[in-house]
Scaffold this motif. Structure first.
Motif, short mmCIF file in Angstrom:
data_model
loop_
_atom_site.label_atom_id
_atom_site.label_comp_id
_atom_site.label_asym_id
_atom_site.label_seq_id
_atom_site.Cartn_x
_atom_site.Cartn_y
_atom_site.Cartn_z
N GLU A 81 0.80 -1.22 0.00
CA GLU A 81 0.00 0.00 0.00
C GLU A 81 0.83 1.27 0.00
O GLU A 81 0.34 2.35 -0.32
N ALA A 82 2.12 1.16 0.34
CA ALA A 82 3.01 2.32 0.32
C ALA A 82 3.82 2.39 -0.98
O ALA A 82 4.69 3.25 -1.11
N GLY A 83 3.54 1.49 -1.92
CA GLY A 83 4.27 1.46 -3.18
C GLY A 83 5.62 0.80 -3.08
O GLY A 83 6.44 0.91 -4.02
N LEU A 84 5.90 0.08 -2.00
CA LEU A 84 7.18 -0.59 -1.83
C LEU A 84 7.13 -2.00 -2.40
O LEU A 84 6.09 -2.66 -2.38
N ASP A 85 8.27 -2.45 -2.90
CA ASP A 85 8.40 -3.82 -3.39
C ASP A 85 8.55 -4.77 -2.22
O ASP A 85 9.37 -4.54 -1.32
N ASN A 86 7.77 -5.82 -2.21
CA ASN A 86 7.88 -6.85 -1.19
C ASN A 86 8.27 -8.17 -1.83
O ASN A 86 7.61 -8.63 -2.77
N THR A 87 9.33 -8.77 -1.34
CA THR A 87 9.76 -10.10 -1.75
C THR A 87 9.44 -11.05 -0.60
O THR A 87 9.82 -10.80 0.54
N ILE A 88 8.72 -12.14 -0.90
CA ILE A 88 8.12 -12.96 0.14
C ILE A 88 8.49 -14.42 -0.08
O ILE A 88 8.33 -14.95 -1.18
N VAL A 89 8.95 -15.06 0.98
CA VAL A 89 9.13 -16.51 0.99
C VAL A 89 8.14 -17.08 2.00
O VAL A 89 8.08 -16.62 3.15
N VAL A 90 7.33 -18.04 1.58
CA VAL A 90 6.40 -18.69 2.50
C VAL A 90 6.87 -20.13 2.69
O VAL A 90 7.28 -20.80 1.74
N ALA A 91 6.84 -20.58 3.95
CA ALA A 91 7.31 -21.92 4.28
C ALA A 91 6.24 -22.64 5.08
O ALA A 91 5.52 -22.03 5.88
N LEU A 329 1.59 -14.11 16.90
CA LEU A 329 2.22 -12.79 16.81
C LEU A 329 2.85 -12.61 15.45
O LEU A 329 3.56 -13.49 14.96
N PHE A 330 2.59 -11.46 14.82
CA PHE A 330 3.27 -11.08 13.60
C PHE A 330 4.33 -10.04 13.96
O PHE A 330 4.07 -9.16 14.79
N GLU A 331 5.49 -10.12 13.33
CA GLU A 331 6.60 -9.23 13.68
C GLU A 331 7.00 -8.35 12.49
O GLU A 331 7.03 -8.81 11.34
N TYR A 332 7.33 -7.10 12.82
CA TYR A 332 7.68 -6.11 11.80
C TYR A 332 8.93 -5.35 12.25
O TYR A 332 8.95 -4.78 13.35
N VAL A 333 9.95 -5.36 11.42
CA VAL A 333 11.23 -4.73 11.75
C VAL A 333 11.51 -3.62 10.74
O VAL A 333 11.65 -3.89 9.54
N ASN A 334 11.54 -2.38 11.21
CA ASN A 334 11.86 -1.22 10.36
C ASN A 334 10.90 -1.09 9.18
O ASN A 334 11.27 -0.63 8.10
N CYS A 335 9.65 -1.50 9.37
CA CYS A 335 8.65 -1.44 8.31
C CYS A 335 7.87 -0.13 8.36
O CYS A 335 7.83 0.54 9.40
N HIS A 336 7.23 0.23 7.26
CA HIS A 336 6.37 1.41 7.29
C HIS A 336 5.13 1.10 8.12
O HIS A 336 4.73 -0.07 8.28
N PRO A 337 4.48 2.09 8.69
CA PRO A 337 3.41 1.85 9.68
C PRO A 337 2.14 1.25 9.13
O PRO A 337 1.27 0.87 9.92
N ARG A 338 2.00 1.12 7.81
CA ARG A 338 0.79 0.49 7.24
C ARG A 338 1.04 -0.97 6.88
O ARG A 338 0.18 -1.62 6.27
N THR A 339 2.16 -1.52 7.27
CA THR A 339 2.51 -2.89 6.88
C THR A 339 1.63 -3.91 7.58
O THR A 339 1.44 -3.86 8.79
N GLY A 340 1.12 -4.87 6.82
CA GLY A 340 0.38 -5.98 7.40
C GLY A 340 -0.74 -5.55 8.31
O GLY A 340 -1.54 -4.67 7.99
#
Length: 354
Positions: A81-91, A329-340
């Motif tokens: 939503e912030a126009g950032l590229d997200n690269t995701i690995v799901v396991a 719990l979901f964790e966010y490190v140095n992410c923009h405030p609208r993440t997840g």
């Protein structure tokens, strides 16, 4: 005999009396009992061109290749939503003990918790669902294509008849036989908070009985007629539906939504997308599915194509759905405030952190 977890029903099912599905559908089982399923998403977000997607994928594959690693994994990308590229690995793990050992002994946790992650313009997020077997359900439009949990060992895709009516997803959840799966919020959407998340490591508590859905579409190998129908008729309807969920969050209960493109081993895009979405409650997801035009037009189009092509349908659709209990719990490190789910969840900093 495929394993399935069943209760003697005390909550009425949603299936109409005498219902017979108009089209065949399939669901996932394993050949031996499973107690808990793990679906863990590892994301990197960055301004376009600011970070190497291949670097994040390689790093995560290295961690996941360590002892007690997952039984299946995939790679995706999206723009948030912030126009950032997200690269995701799901396991995926089907043994919670193995997952716990991996989390404790692999190099992932020290790397993720390192203060070095808190600087710069790159953020990292880790959304792990640890869910009892009876709080999940799956559906596939065809039995031959394996994706998500279906790639784990000893998985079987079997025919079902609990499909083709509103409320079928709920009926496929084993726990729904004895639990109404109500949200403690009563459907009241939480107020939006703008957390100071840059330079911080924040944990967000997923609400009890939230609903997390990954829904996919795979069209590789589809012929011209069915490919044109998907691209020009069905996909635009899907996108309108996703836009409505996000634009009307208080009504739909949508906490988070990502439209992801699956990637091949070399990082190139596959002919496949999947939507990952978290909702405050199953009730709100069902209300949209049952009554709103943006979903009804998706549903009607898909039914029409299934009736037209039957077993020759070349576009595969599927989903895996979880209704987690307390404690995820979901964790966010140095992410923009609208993440997840950051803007809508109870948020705290880890002990010993900011």
């Amino acid at each position: 005999m495929p394993f399935e977890w069943k209760y003697e029903r005390s909550v009425p099912e949603r299936r109409p009396p005498g219902h017979q599905p108009a089209a065949p559908r399939y669901s996932l089982r394993w050949t031996a009992p499973r107690s808990t399923l793990v679906s863990a998403y590892f994301g990197m977000q960055a301004p376009p061109g600011a970070a190497s997607a291949a670097g994040h994928i390689g790093r995560m594959r290295g961690f996941l290749a360590e002892a007690h690693g997952p039984q299946a994994q995939e790679v995706m990308r999206c723009t948030d939503e912030a126009g950032l590229d997200n690269t995701i690995v799901v396991a995926y793990w089907t043994d919670p003990g193995t997952y716990a050992h991996w989390l404790e002994t692999s190099g992932f946790r020290p790397w993720f918790d390192d203060p070095a992650r808190l600087t710069g313009d790159i953020g990292y997020w880790f959304e792990a669902l640890v869910v009892p077997y009876d709080r999940h359900e799956t559906i596939y439009s065809a039995p031959g294509y394996r994706i998500g949990l279906a790639r784990t060992p000893d998985a079987e895709i079997v025919p079902i008849t609990t499909n083709g009516y509103f409320g079928a997803a709920r009926d496929r959840l084993p726990l729904s036989a004895i639990d109404t799966l109500e949200s403690p919020s009563g459907g009241l959407f939480p107020p939006t908070a703008d957390h100071a998340s840059r330079g911080a490591h924040l944990c967000a508590l997923l609400p009890h009985n939230a609903t997390v859905l990954r829904s996919g579409q795979f069209w590789e190998g589809a012929g011209r007629e069915q490919l044109d129908d998907y691209m020009n008729a069905l996909q635009p309807k899907l996108l309108r539906g996703m836009a409505y969920l996000v634009e009307q969050r208080e009504r739909t209960g949508c906490l988070s939504l990502r439209i992801m493109t699956n990637l091949n081993e070399d990082g190139s895009p596959r002919a496949e997308t999947s939507v990952y979405a978290a909702f405050l409650s199953l009730n709100q997801l069902e209300a949209w599915a049952e009554s709103h035009d943006t979903h009804l037009e998706i549903y009607r189009h898909a039914i029409a194509m299934n009736r037209l092509h039957k077993e020759k349908r070349e576009v595969v659709t599927w989903h895996e759905l979880f209704v987690p209990g307390m404690g995820n719990l979901f964790e966010y490190v140095n992410c923009h405030p609208r993440t997840g789910i950051l803007p809508y969840a109870r948020v705290m900093a880890p002990v010993g952190k900011g």
